[in-house]
Write a protein that holds these residues in place. Structure first.
Motif, PDB file in Angstrom:
ATOM      1  N   THR A  53      -1.906   1.668   8.073  1.00  0.00           N
ATOM      2  CA  THR A  53      -1.698   0.232   7.935  1.00  0.00           C
ATOM      3  C   THR A  53      -0.513  -0.065   7.019  1.00  0.00           C
ATOM      4  O   THR A  53      -0.059   0.786   6.253  1.00  0.00           O
ATOM      5  CB  THR A  53      -2.948  -0.437   7.348  1.00  0.00           C
ATOM      6  OG1 THR A  53      -3.124   0.022   5.995  1.00  0.00           O
ATOM      7  CG2 THR A  53      -4.188  -0.112   8.169  1.00  0.00           C
ATOM      8  N   ALA A  54      -0.067  -1.306   7.091  1.00  0.00           N
ATOM      9  CA  ALA A  54       1.010  -1.748   6.211  1.00  0.00           C
ATOM     10  C   ALA A  54       0.597  -1.635   4.749  1.00  0.00           C
ATOM     11  O   ALA A  54       1.414  -1.269   3.889  1.00  0.00           O
ATOM     12  CB  ALA A  54       1.390  -3.189   6.546  1.00  0.00           C
ATOM     13  N   GLU A  55      -0.647  -1.933   4.461  1.00  0.00           N
ATOM     14  CA  GLU A  55      -1.125  -1.847   3.079  1.00  0.00           C
ATOM     15  C   GLU A  55      -1.068  -0.416   2.566  1.00  0.00           C
ATOM     16  O   GLU A  55      -0.729  -0.170   1.396  1.00  0.00           O
ATOM     17  CB  GLU A  55      -2.544  -2.402   2.974  1.00  0.00           C
ATOM     18  CG  GLU A  55      -3.039  -2.557   1.547  1.00  0.00           C
ATOM     19  CD  GLU A  55      -2.144  -3.429   0.697  1.00  0.00           C
ATOM     20  OE1 GLU A  55      -1.794  -2.990  -0.428  1.00  0.00           O
ATOM     21  OE2 GLU A  55      -1.776  -4.538   1.140  1.00  0.00           O
ATOM     22  N   GLU A  56      -1.402   0.551   3.434  1.00  0.00           N
ATOM     23  CA  GLU A  56      -1.307   1.955   3.030  1.00  0.00           C
ATOM     24  C   GLU A  56       0.138   2.328   2.720  1.00  0.00           C
ATOM     25  O   GLU A  56       0.416   3.031   1.743  1.00  0.00           O
ATOM     26  CB  GLU A  56      -1.877   2.852   4.124  1.00  0.00           C
ATOM     27  CG  GLU A  56      -3.384   2.787   4.271  1.00  0.00           C
ATOM     28  CD  GLU A  56      -3.881   3.625   5.428  1.00  0.00           C
ATOM     29  OE1 GLU A  56      -4.290   4.775   5.172  1.00  0.00           O
ATOM     30  OE2 GLU A  56      -3.868   3.136   6.580  1.00  0.00           O
ATOM     31  N   LEU A  57       1.078   1.879   3.553  1.00  0.00           N
ATOM     32  CA  LEU A  57       2.491   2.165   3.296  1.00  0.00           C
ATOM     33  C   LEU A  57       2.975   1.459   2.040  1.00  0.00           C
ATOM     34  O   LEU A  57       3.840   1.974   1.332  1.00  0.00           O
ATOM     35  CB  LEU A  57       3.340   1.755   4.494  1.00  0.00           C
ATOM     36  CG  LEU A  57       3.161   2.569   5.778  1.00  0.00           C
ATOM     37  CD1 LEU A  57       4.257   2.225   6.784  1.00  0.00           C
ATOM     38  CD2 LEU A  57       3.171   4.063   5.495  1.00  0.00           C
ATOM     39  N   HIS A  58       2.425   0.293   1.777  1.00  0.00           N
ATOM     40  CA  HIS A  58       2.775  -0.417   0.546  1.00  0.00           C
ATOM     41  C   HIS A  58       2.356   0.409  -0.673  1.00  0.00           C
ATOM     42  O   HIS A  58       3.092   0.495  -1.674  1.00  0.00           O
ATOM     43  CB  HIS A  58       2.095  -1.786   0.527  1.00  0.00           C
ATOM     44  CG  HIS A  58       2.431  -2.609  -0.673  1.00  0.00           C
ATOM     45  ND1 HIS A  58       1.560  -2.758  -1.731  1.00  0.00           N
ATOM     46  CD2 HIS A  58       3.551  -3.311  -0.992  1.00  0.00           C
ATOM     47  CE1 HIS A  58       2.125  -3.534  -2.651  1.00  0.00           C
ATOM     48  NE2 HIS A  58       3.321  -3.876  -2.230  1.00  0.00           N
ATOM     49  N   ARG A  59       1.211   1.056  -0.594  1.00  0.00           N
ATOM     50  CA  ARG A  59       0.757   1.894  -1.703  1.00  0.00           C
ATOM     51  C   ARG A  59       1.649   3.112  -1.883  1.00  0.00           C
ATOM     52  O   ARG A  59       1.811   3.619  -2.999  1.00  0.00           O
ATOM     53  CB  ARG A  59      -0.700   2.325  -1.474  1.00  0.00           C
ATOM     54  CG  ARG A  59      -1.704   1.190  -1.600  1.00  0.00           C
ATOM     55  CD  ARG A  59      -3.106   1.723  -1.829  1.00  0.00           C
ATOM     56  NE  ARG A  59      -3.609   2.478  -0.694  1.00  0.00           N
ATOM     57  CZ  ARG A  59      -4.291   1.941   0.325  1.00  0.00           C
ATOM     58  NH1 ARG A  59      -4.541   0.634   0.332  1.00  0.00           N
ATOM     59  NH2 ARG A  59      -4.722   2.688   1.307  1.00  0.00           N
ATOM     60  N   HIS A  60       2.240   3.591  -0.779  1.00  0.00           N
ATOM     61  CA  HIS A  60       3.164   4.730  -0.855  1.00  0.00           C
ATOM     62  C   HIS A  60       4.568   4.291  -1.285  1.00  0.00           C
ATOM     63  O   HIS A  60       5.425   5.131  -1.543  1.00  0.00           O
ATOM     64  CB  HIS A  60       3.255   5.446   0.488  1.00  0.00           C
ATOM     65  CG  HIS A  60       2.029   6.234   0.836  1.00  0.00           C
ATOM     66  ND1 HIS A  60       1.580   7.289   0.075  1.00  0.00           N
ATOM     67  CD2 HIS A  60       1.154   6.118   1.863  1.00  0.00           C
ATOM     68  CE1 HIS A  60       0.482   7.785   0.612  1.00  0.00           C
ATOM     69  NE2 HIS A  60       0.197   7.101   1.692  1.00  0.00           N
ATOM     70  N   GLY A  61       4.801   2.984  -1.340  1.00  0.00           N
ATOM     71  CA  GLY A  61       6.078   2.480  -1.799  1.00  0.00           C
ATOM     72  C   GLY A  61       7.120   2.279  -0.722  1.00  0.00           C
ATOM     73  O   GLY A  61       8.262   1.904  -1.025  1.00  0.00           O
ATOM     74  N   SER A  62       6.772   2.499   0.546  1.00  0.00           N
ATOM     75  CA  SER A  62       7.767   2.371   1.618  1.00  0.00           C
ATOM     76  C   SER A  62       7.796   0.972   2.242  1.00  0.00           C
ATOM     77  O   SER A  62       8.739   0.647   2.970  1.00  0.00           O
ATOM     78  CB  SER A  62       7.528   3.419   2.708  1.00  0.00           C
ATOM     79  OG  SER A  62       6.182   3.438   3.121  1.00  0.00           O
ATOM     80  N   VAL A  63       6.795   0.159   1.989  1.00  0.00           N
ATOM     81  CA  VAL A  63       6.806  -1.245   2.417  1.00  0.00           C
ATOM     82  C   VAL A  63       6.928  -2.109   1.166  1.00  0.00           C
ATOM     83  O   VAL A  63       6.146  -1.958   0.225  1.00  0.00           O
ATOM     84  CB  VAL A  63       5.531  -1.604   3.211  1.00  0.00           C
ATOM     85  CG1 VAL A  63       5.399  -3.116   3.354  1.00  0.00           C
ATOM     86  CG2 VAL A  63       5.570  -0.949   4.588  1.00  0.00           C
ATOM     87  N   TRP A  64       7.891  -3.005   1.163  1.00  0.00           N
ATOM     88  CA  TRP A  64       8.169  -3.842  -0.009  1.00  0.00           C
ATOM     89  C   TRP A  64       7.073  -4.866  -0.236  1.00  0.00           C
ATOM     90  O   TRP A  64       6.551  -5.001  -1.337  1.00  0.00           O
ATOM     91  CB  TRP A  64       9.518  -4.519   0.184  1.00  0.00           C
ATOM     92  CG  TRP A  64       9.897  -5.533  -0.852  1.00  0.00           C
ATOM     93  CD1 TRP A  64       9.999  -6.888  -0.692  1.00  0.00           C
ATOM     94  CD2 TRP A  64      10.246  -5.272  -2.215  1.00  0.00           C
ATOM     95  NE1 TRP A  64      10.382  -7.501  -1.865  1.00  0.00           N
ATOM     96  CE2 TRP A  64      10.541  -6.515  -2.822  1.00  0.00           C
ATOM     97  CE3 TRP A  64      10.325  -4.116  -2.986  1.00  0.00           C
ATOM     98  CZ2 TRP A  64      10.924  -6.634  -4.154  1.00  0.00           C
ATOM     99  CZ3 TRP A  64      10.705  -4.228  -4.324  1.00  0.00           C
ATOM    100  CH2 TRP A  64      10.989  -5.479  -4.886  1.00  0.00           C
ATOM    101  N   ARG A  65       6.716  -5.605   0.833  1.00  0.00           N
ATOM    102  CA  ARG A  65       5.688  -6.629   0.717  1.00  0.00           C
ATOM    103  C   ARG A  65       4.830  -6.647   1.970  1.00  0.00           C
ATOM    104  O   ARG A  65       5.318  -6.362   3.068  1.00  0.00           O
ATOM    105  CB  ARG A  65       6.304  -8.018   0.541  1.00  0.00           C
ATOM    106  CG  ARG A  65       6.895  -8.307  -0.812  1.00  0.00           C
ATOM    107  CD  ARG A  65       7.378  -9.746  -0.893  1.00  0.00           C
ATOM    108  NE  ARG A  65       6.272 -10.713  -0.815  1.00  0.00           N
ATOM    109  CZ  ARG A  65       6.456 -12.023  -0.714  1.00  0.00           C
ATOM    110  NH1 ARG A  65       7.679 -12.521  -0.623  1.00  0.00           N
ATOM    111  NH2 ARG A  65       5.412 -12.831  -0.669  1.00  0.00           N
TER     112      ARG A  65
END
Length: 272
Positions: free
Chosen positions: A163-175
């Motif tokens: 999910t986008a939230e998972e990528l956000h936790r990895h730092g690859s999605v800004w918002r």
């Protein structure tokens, strides 16, 4: 329908893709996108590019139905070359590229987003590479820019999504924002980038690319060699036909193991 370019604000160009029903790109679509991104980057008045899409999802990869109905190998070769050109155009764009991702982002979408400079996503966005379920290989290069190495391998081997939230936790999605806020969030980031000096932002993009530890163009081209081997073996065509057909074809003779249950056919196709 197709690829369109707008300039809603000074210094910002928005490139929008629209290939109903699920943004599975035909061969020409990849080339059109590459041309649009290159043109935007070459415009001295542009300081940031936003890559967006209409409809249910950001990108469902290549149009597998086009491949299966096209005689010979023209569509296969065209898709491979087109993906290479589009991914490279995003990476080489002279100014930063912000990807605005909603819904599904699979196959070729990973190639585009992985090569973008920044990613803003809706809270319903999912990312993955179902390539093995489609008889293809590729874009592990770009998935590795979004998630850590071992997670990339697990996602690749299983065809799972994150999910986008998972990528956000990895730092690859800004918002991560609600879908109705996606465009505004992407424009907010693009506006902040575009406020910088035009020459300096171009220097910054070139400098950051220059210190990249992986040559994404060469790495992806290496992957594509195995895609061609899969096509020559016959196993790739078997999986593509299984995807577009309601009937399961005979088991591929070249496969070293029996095919597992077919994945959900939610999309027209995935990238090469």
């Amino acid at each position: 329908m197709g690829v369109s370019t707008t300039s809603p604000e000074e210094g910002v160009t928005v490139i929008t893709v629209d290939f109903p029903p699920v943004n599975a790109f035909p061969v020409q679509g990849w080339y059109d996108l590459a041309a649009a991104v290159r043109a935007a980057g070459a415009d001295p008045g542009v300081r940031c590019v936003v890559l967006a899409a209409t409809g249910r999802g950001f990108n469902a990869g290549a149009d597998i139905k086009e491949m299966q109905r096209t005689e010979g190998h023209a569509a296969l070769i065209g898709t491979n070359r087109g993906c290479y050109e589009a991914f490279a155009a995003v990476y080489d764009c002279e100014v930063p590229v912000v990807a605005a991702v909603q819904g599904f982002c699979v196959g070729g979408g990973i190639g585009l987003v992985g090569n973008a400079d920044s990613v803003v996503a809706s809270d319903d966005a999912t990312f993955g590479l179902p390539e093995l379920d489609r008889g293809a290989l590729g874009a592990a290069t770009h998935l590795a820019r979004l998630v850590p190495q071992h997670l990339m391998r697990t996602l690749y081997y299983t065809s799972r999504t994150v999910t986008a939230e998972e990528l956000h936790r990895h730092g690859s999605v800004w918002r991560v924002v609600p879908r109705e806020r996606l465009h505004a969030a992407a424009m907010e980031l693009a506006r902040e980038i575009a406020a910088k000096d035009g020459l300096l932002i171009r220097f910054a993009k070139a400098a950051i690319n220059g210190i990249d530890p992986v040559d994404v163009r060469r790495s992806y081209r290496f992957e594509q060699g195995f895609t061609f081997e899969a096509n020559l073996s016959g196993v790739a065509d078997w999986y593509r036909e299984a995807f577009v057909s309601s009937k399961s074809p005979k088991s591929p003779k070249s496969s070293t193991s029996s095919k597992s249950s077919t994945s959900s056919k939610s999309f027209e196709g995935e990238s090469r």
